[in-house]
Design an enzyme around this catalytic site. Structure first.
Site, PDB file in Angstrom:
ATOM      1  N   LYS A  30     -13.433  -1.226   6.559  1.00 26.70           N
ATOM      2  CA  LYS A  30     -14.049  -2.064   5.533  1.00 26.70           C
ATOM      3  C   LYS A  30     -15.029  -3.062   6.133  1.00 26.70           C
ATOM      4  CE  LYS A  30     -10.606  -0.252   3.067  1.00 26.70           C
ATOM      5  NZ  LYS A  30      -9.525   0.582   3.573  1.00 26.70           N
ATOM      6  N   TRP A  59       0.865  -1.183   0.000  1.00 29.25           N
ATOM      7  CA  TRP A  59       0.000   0.000   0.000  1.00 29.25           C
ATOM      8  C   TRP A  59       0.903   1.235   0.000  1.00 29.25           C
ATOM      9  CZ3 TRP A  59      -2.119   2.739   4.810  1.00 29.25           C
ATOM     10  CH2 TRP A  59      -3.159   3.618   4.471  1.00 29.25           C
ATOM     11  N   ASP A 109      -0.374  -5.384   9.350  1.00 30.96           N
ATOM     12  CA  ASP A 109      -1.416  -4.443   8.950  1.00 30.96           C
ATOM     13  C   ASP A 109      -2.635  -5.298   8.592  1.00 30.96           C
ATOM     14  OD1 ASP A 109      -3.093  -2.582   7.869  1.00 30.96           O
ATOM     15  OD2 ASP A 109      -1.707  -1.868   6.337  1.00 30.96           O
TER      16      ASP A 109
END
Ligand code: LMR
Length: 395
Positions: free
Chosen positions: A243, A127, A208
């Site tokens: 999310k 990311w 993460d």
């Protein structure tokens, strides 16, 4: 004051959101930013969230401060969801943070204070925001091999070989599940191997976890963390509820520390809280209060787990549909990997020209490098439009 300021490039994903908004074509398709969409193209508020929000509205009697580490019921439920029922909670500390990104940042700041000479190793690719976060905390960053850009699978041997050279001065960032941007996943046996390497060589695992529940299941998606936690003495996890609870704008995250002992976990946690205090002081309450309430209530939890399973089902369905259609259309299996990937993203390894053509000629937005958010496709008509455009541009 500001005349000499160097121009600062905007994060590519944030920039893309702006370009998409400004595009007037009414057939445009957004496969850019990582936001789940349903088959109507909406990102609705989950029913469990709506219900918890209503209860909160009815029951809440004050807006006074909650505390530096936020909502403790939220913290303990999230740690349990991540580490499991059998974890040794005496060595685990959890602190509510503003989003998963906030969790990565405070953990990174904390680590920079306790191990300033360490290097942070990121997967290639990762990311994009990982770089500025860790570099902003003073770390040098390097990459370890992750993706074969031809087959779009994980280069397991190279990855393990790379990790075998890492030692106590190294912090290694792993994506707990649903690798962003690639979508390519490691299998449980690979995580077992990584766990053994971490224990043997002493590198520090930093997870993460932004998509728990979007891959295979809430439990399977944290196999990685639990496998490594069993073998090593200490690690950290940054988890996000953007999310899986659809709480993007409410900024709900959790920074978790597993220490060697209860005492060392306390020391690290105090360091982290001091970092939080000197940046945002205390986390925002609303979203975490919703998550805490859902996870604490059997009925709400069941509703939420079903809604999460439905989102996951839609993503997996789209994956199979896309890979079947590409196989039928092209007559080869080059794109079969799309069905094997997990989470919302697949990195299709497109060059800048191909990304630009998708946007300019077909009004289809994907992130630089060719990361698609498969949940951005509303229905079969949009899927077919994507397939047409993609085959024209790439094949
Ligand atoms: C993404 O990768 O698209 C999401 O994590 C959103 C973001 O902040 O980049």
């Amino acid at each position: 004051m500001f005349q000499q300021v160097e121009p600062t490039p905007l994060d590519p994903i944030i920039r893309l959101i702006g370009i998409f908004k400004a595009d007037n074509r009414n057939n445009k398709i957004d496969m850019g930013v990582g936001v789940f969409r349903d088959s109507n193209g909406n990102t609705p508020i989950m029913a469990a969230v709506k219900e918890a929000e209503q209860r909160l509205h009815d029951q809440q009697t004050t807006k006074t401060y909650v505390g530096l580490s936020g909502n403790e019921s939220f913290n303990s439920h999230i740690s349990q969801m991540v580490f499991g029922d059998d974890a040794d909670t005496s060595r685990i500390r959890a602190v509510q943070t503003p989003g998963g990104c906030g969790a990565i940042r405070v953990l990174s700041e904390m680590l920079s204070k306790v191990s300033s000479d360490s290097k942070v190793w990121l997967s290639d690719p990762t990311w994009g925001n990982h770089y500025p976060i860790f570099q902003g905390s003073g770390f040098k960053t390097e990459t370890y091999p992750y993706l074969n850009r031809i087959t779009k699978t994980v280069v397991v041997d190279e990855l393990l070989e790379g990790l075998s050279k890492r030692g106590p001065q190294d912090i290694v960032l792993f994506h707990g599940c649903c690798h962003n941007p690639s979508g390519a996943e490691l299998q449980p046996k690979h995580w077992d191997e990584i766990a053994r390497l971490a224990a043997k060589n002493g590198f520090f695992p930093f997870f993460d976890l932004a998509y728990q529940g979007f891959g295979d299941s809430l439990e399977q998606d944290v196999y990685s963390i639990r496998a490594v936690a069993k073998e090593v003495e200490s690690l950290v996890v940054a988890s996000s509820c953007s999310k899986n609870f659809g709480l993007y704008r409410d900024r709900v995250g959790c920074a978790m520390i597993m220490g060697e002992t209860s005492e060392s976990a306390d020391l690290a946690c105090a360091q982290l809280l001091s970092t939080a205090r000197s940046s945002y002081s205390m986390p925002p309450d609303h979203g975490a209060a919703i998550v805490g309430m859902i996870l604490d209530d059997q009925g709400l939890r069941q509703t939420w787990e079903q809604e999460l399973a439905d989102m996951r089902g839609r993503i997996l369905g789209l994956r199979h549909q896309m890979s079947d259609k590409l196989r039928a259309r092209t007559g080869h299996d080059r794109w079969d990997f799309i069905a094997d990937h997990r989470g919302m993203f697949s990195l299709l390894a497109l060059d800048d020209e191909q990304v630009k053509r998708l946007r300019d000629e077909y009004a289809i937005y994907v992130v630089a490098g060719g990361r698609i958010n498969i949940a951005g496709l509303r229905d079969e008509e949009e899927m077919d439009r994507f397939i047409d455009a993609f085959v024209n541009v790439v094949e």
